[in-house]
Scaffold this motif. Structure first.
Motif, short mmCIF file in Angstrom:
data_model
loop_
_atom_site.label_atom_id
_atom_site.label_comp_id
_atom_site.label_asym_id
_atom_site.label_seq_id
_atom_site.Cartn_x
_atom_site.Cartn_y
_atom_site.Cartn_z
N THR A 8 0.86 -1.18 0.00
CA THR A 8 0.00 0.00 0.00
C THR A 8 0.89 1.23 0.00
OG1 THR A 8 -1.73 -1.16 1.23
CG2 THR A 8 -1.82 1.24 1.21
N LEU A 9 0.73 2.08 -1.00
CA LEU A 9 1.63 3.20 -1.21
C LEU A 9 0.91 4.54 -1.08
CD1 LEU A 9 3.39 1.84 -4.41
CD2 LEU A 9 4.13 1.53 -2.04
N ALA A 10 1.67 5.56 -0.70
CA ALA A 10 1.17 6.94 -0.68
C ALA A 10 1.94 7.71 -1.75
CB ALA A 10 1.40 7.57 0.69
N LEU A 11 1.23 8.29 -2.69
CA LEU A 11 1.83 9.04 -3.78
C LEU A 11 1.66 10.54 -3.52
CD1 LEU A 11 3.00 9.51 -6.62
CD2 LEU A 11 0.70 9.04 -7.54
N LEU A 12 2.79 11.24 -3.37
CA LEU A 12 2.78 12.67 -3.09
C LEU A 12 3.55 13.39 -4.20
CD1 LEU A 12 3.61 12.52 0.73
CD2 LEU A 12 1.37 12.43 -0.37
N ILE A 13 2.88 14.27 -4.92
CA ILE A 13 3.46 14.93 -6.09
C ILE A 13 3.60 16.42 -5.87
CG2 ILE A 13 3.20 15.37 -8.57
CD1 ILE A 13 1.42 12.87 -8.70
N ASP A 14 4.79 16.93 -6.12
CA ASP A 14 5.04 18.37 -6.08
C ASP A 14 4.58 18.94 -7.43
OD1 ASP A 14 6.00 20.93 -6.01
OD2 ASP A 14 8.06 20.40 -5.47
N GLY A 15 3.37 19.47 -7.46
CA GLY A 15 2.80 19.96 -8.71
C GLY A 15 3.56 21.12 -9.31
N ASP A 16 4.27 21.87 -8.48
CA ASP A 16 5.07 22.99 -8.97
C ASP A 16 6.36 22.51 -9.63
OD1 ASP A 16 3.26 24.87 -7.92
OD2 ASP A 16 4.25 24.82 -5.96
N ASN A 17 6.68 21.23 -9.43
CA ASN A 17 7.98 20.71 -9.81
C ASN A 17 7.90 19.54 -10.78
OD1 ASN A 17 10.84 19.27 -8.94
ND2 ASN A 17 10.81 21.48 -8.57
N ALA A 18 6.68 19.20 -11.20
CA ALA A 18 6.48 18.07 -12.10
C ALA A 18 5.41 18.42 -13.12
CB ALA A 18 6.08 16.82 -11.33
N SER A 19 5.49 17.79 -14.28
CA SER A 19 4.53 18.05 -15.35
C SER A 19 3.45 16.98 -15.38
CB SER A 19 5.26 18.08 -16.70
OG SER A 19 4.34 18.02 -17.77
N PRO A 20 2.21 17.35 -15.68
CA PRO A 20 1.15 16.34 -15.78
C PRO A 20 1.38 15.35 -16.91
CG PRO A 20 0.38 18.48 -16.57
CD PRO A 20 1.69 18.72 -15.90
N LYS A 21 2.28 15.67 -17.84
CA LYS A 21 2.56 14.78 -18.96
C LYS A 21 3.18 13.45 -18.52
CE LYS A 21 3.31 18.61 -22.21
NZ LYS A 21 4.29 19.28 -23.11
N SER A 37 -2.93 4.04 -2.70
CA SER A 37 -4.26 4.29 -2.14
C SER A 37 -4.46 5.77 -1.83
CB SER A 37 -4.48 3.46 -0.87
OG SER A 37 -3.50 3.75 0.10
N VAL A 38 -3.35 6.51 -1.72
CA VAL A 38 -3.40 7.96 -1.57
C VAL A 38 -2.65 8.57 -2.74
CG1 VAL A 38 -2.54 9.92 -0.21
CG2 VAL A 38 -3.60 7.98 0.95
N LYS A 39 -3.30 9.49 -3.46
CA LYS A 39 -2.67 10.13 -4.63
C LYS A 39 -2.96 11.63 -4.55
CE LYS A 39 -4.87 7.39 -7.52
NZ LYS A 39 -5.32 6.74 -8.78
N ARG A 40 -1.96 12.40 -4.13
CA ARG A 40 -2.15 13.83 -3.92
C ARG A 40 -1.16 14.65 -4.73
NH1 ARG A 40 -2.65 13.83 2.74
NH2 ARG A 40 -4.44 12.40 2.88
N VAL A 41 -1.66 15.78 -5.24
CA VAL A 41 -0.82 16.72 -5.98
C VAL A 41 -0.88 18.06 -5.26
CG1 VAL A 41 -0.33 17.80 -8.20
CG2 VAL A 41 -1.46 15.57 -8.13
N TYR A 42 0.29 18.59 -4.90
CA TYR A 42 0.37 19.81 -4.10
C TYR A 42 0.79 21.01 -4.95
CZ TYR A 42 0.28 16.60 -0.13
OH TYR A 42 -0.09 15.62 0.76
N GLY A 43 0.20 22.16 -4.63
CA GLY A 43 0.58 23.38 -5.31
C GLY A 43 -0.39 24.50 -5.02
N ASP A 44 -0.09 25.68 -5.54
CA ASP A 44 -0.99 26.83 -5.42
C ASP A 44 -1.88 26.84 -6.65
OD1 ASP A 44 -2.32 29.19 -5.11
OD2 ASP A 44 -0.54 30.40 -4.71
N TRP A 45 -3.09 26.30 -6.50
CA TRP A 45 -3.98 26.11 -7.64
C TRP A 45 -4.63 27.40 -8.11
CZ3 TRP A 45 -3.58 21.49 -9.91
CH2 TRP A 45 -2.99 20.46 -9.16
N THR A 46 -4.31 28.51 -7.45
CA THR A 46 -4.81 29.81 -7.90
C THR A 46 -3.91 30.40 -8.97
OG1 THR A 46 -3.57 31.08 -6.23
CG2 THR A 46 -5.76 30.26 -5.60
N LYS A 47 -2.74 29.75 -9.19
CA LYS A 47 -1.79 30.28 -10.17
C LYS A 47 -1.92 29.55 -11.50
CE LYS A 47 1.62 32.07 -6.93
NZ LYS A 47 3.05 32.13 -6.57
#
Length: 248
Positions: A8-21, A37-47
């Protein structure tokens, strides 16, 4: 058996530092290690720089985590990821964490998670600082990730060039030294070693070791291309592929 239970894995993505591609290929790679089981993308979504993530979030069921940039020049996203990672770690639910970023700020996080006996898989660009790479159990570069069914269409000349480059890579002295030392370290009294054990031994010293970095889909193909080792693919005694140093 316990070994049959998927990780069981937790996936944490730095959205400011990685491309959706890279997401399709990333998720395909992670599936080799367990279930996220956890898939999260972090960033300032107002930008606007994160606008490209919207469709990707929906398609792959990724959870966006909003983190405002309160101060110019400070990466608040990193802090949010680190706090969440520690919260998830202390639940005891996860056997592994997948940290997606090319930022060295996550080196201490990766080391701390491993101190807890939990595996850390890192993913990032080639420019990722060594401290983060070496803090992980395994590190995979973005450019080797391929989505399911993705094929590289190339001319015959381009394919020949890629093959020639891969063959040259296989003769790299540092690579040969790593493989030679690993075979010697894990071989039995006959000189034969399990290829999987060889790969694991190398990865413990160099977490970013991956046959794909040299142009080969499989470790066996890379080892064979070096022309320095003998391979036994017969599967004797259910040991899988065996390898030993080629006699001089």
């Amino acid at each position: 058996m316990a070994n049959d239970i998927p990780s069981t894995l937790a996936l944490l993505i730095d959205g400011d530092n990685a491309s959706p591609k890279i997401i399709a290929g990333l998720l395909a790679e992670i599936a080799n290690y367990g279930t996220a089981s956890v898939k999260r993308v972090y960033g300032d979504w107002t930008k606007p720089n994160l606008n490209g993530w919207k469709e990707c979030l929906i398609e792959h069921s990724l959870q966006p985590v909003q983190q405002f940039s309160y101060t110019s020049g400070k990466n608040a996203t990193d802090g949010a990821m680190i706090i969440d990672a520690m919260d998830l770690l202390y639940t005891g639910r996860f056997s592994g964490f997948c940290v997606v970023s090319s930022d060295s700020d996550f080196a201490r996080l990766a080391a701390r998670i491993r101190e807890q006996g939990v595996t850390v898989y890192g993913f990032g660009e080639r420019k990722t600082p060594r401290p983060f790479i070496t803090a992980c159990d395994k590190f995979v570069y973005f450019d080797v990730l391929k989505a399911p069914g993705e094929e590289v269409l190339a001319t015959a000349a381009a394919q020949d060039e890629a093959k020639a480059k891969a063959t040259k890579n296989a003769r790299d002295n540092s690579l040969l030294s790593m493989l030679r030392n690993a075979v010697v370290a894990v071989s039995d009294e006959t000189g034969w070693a399990n290829l999987g054990a060889v790969g694991s031994h190398v990865a413990k010293q160099s977490p970013d070791f991956d046959s794909r970095n040299y142009g080969f889909a499989r470790l066996s193909d890379l080892v064979e291309a070096t022309a320095k080792f003998e391979l036994d693919r017969s599967g004797k005694a259910q040991k899988g592929i065996l390898v030993r140093l080629r006699p001089n």
